[in-house]
Design an enzyme around this catalytic site. Sequence first.
Site, short mmCIF file in Angstrom:
data_model
loop_
_atom_site.label_atom_id
_atom_site.label_comp_id
_atom_site.label_asym_id
_atom_site.label_seq_id
_atom_site.Cartn_x
_atom_site.Cartn_y
_atom_site.Cartn_z
CB ALA A 76 -25.26 -11.13 -2.73
CG ASP A 77 -28.60 -16.95 -3.64
OD1 ASP A 77 -27.72 -17.56 -4.28
OD2 ASP A 77 -29.82 -17.13 -3.82
CB THR A 78 -31.60 -12.46 -5.54
OG1 THR A 78 -30.64 -11.45 -5.21
CG2 THR A 78 -32.98 -11.81 -5.69
#
Length: 218
Positions: A76-78
């Site tokens: 995941a990445d934000t």
Amino acid sequence: MRIILASASPRRKELFQTLFPDFEVIPAVGGESYTKTIPSEIVTQLSAQKASEIEQSVNAVPSDRIHRPEYLIVGADTVVVFNGQVFGKPKDAPDAKKMLRMLAGNVHEVYTGVTIILSLRGRRQYKELSECTRVCFYPVTDAEIDAYIQSGEPMDKAGSYGIQGIGGRFVQSISGDYQNVVGLPVARLYQELKAMEKDERDEMEEKMWIPKKEADER
């Protein structure tokens, strides 16, 4: 089956634990870079890099040809987006102050991309998704920003703030998934995992009912 979260974020670890009490944390070590320009595609590209790196390391471990490794890997990445500008983690305190000044009194978007790789019974499933939440900040003074930066909280967070921590005091309202802003859209991830599980069951049931001759032809 190994369950692996490909992220070093302690916030994601806490959120992921609501789905899987027992799992491994193996952060990707490769540098983050992207070629996409659309925010939803940027975060999925970054999450795919993390998940793919860990999958390669898992498959690099010697195993027999009959029993392939079985695993669930989630990367995941934000990022934070304001007026088309993408904010990742700040480089330093002045960079954090610049971001927070821009966000103060305005509405921005938080995008999280998630990549799911499921290897089970010799079959590999791959899924990318992204979630967007709109966040509105109250007006924030320079003195408040300086005090917040001195706390150290902004320095490892996209957009230079943590909604679940001290930074939550600046948030007037949100539209969308709160957990997505923290770093992982848990509810969306749960639904996707259920769909993948159902697909796996359907595939197994179909194979059970295929006559042996037809299965061999396939």
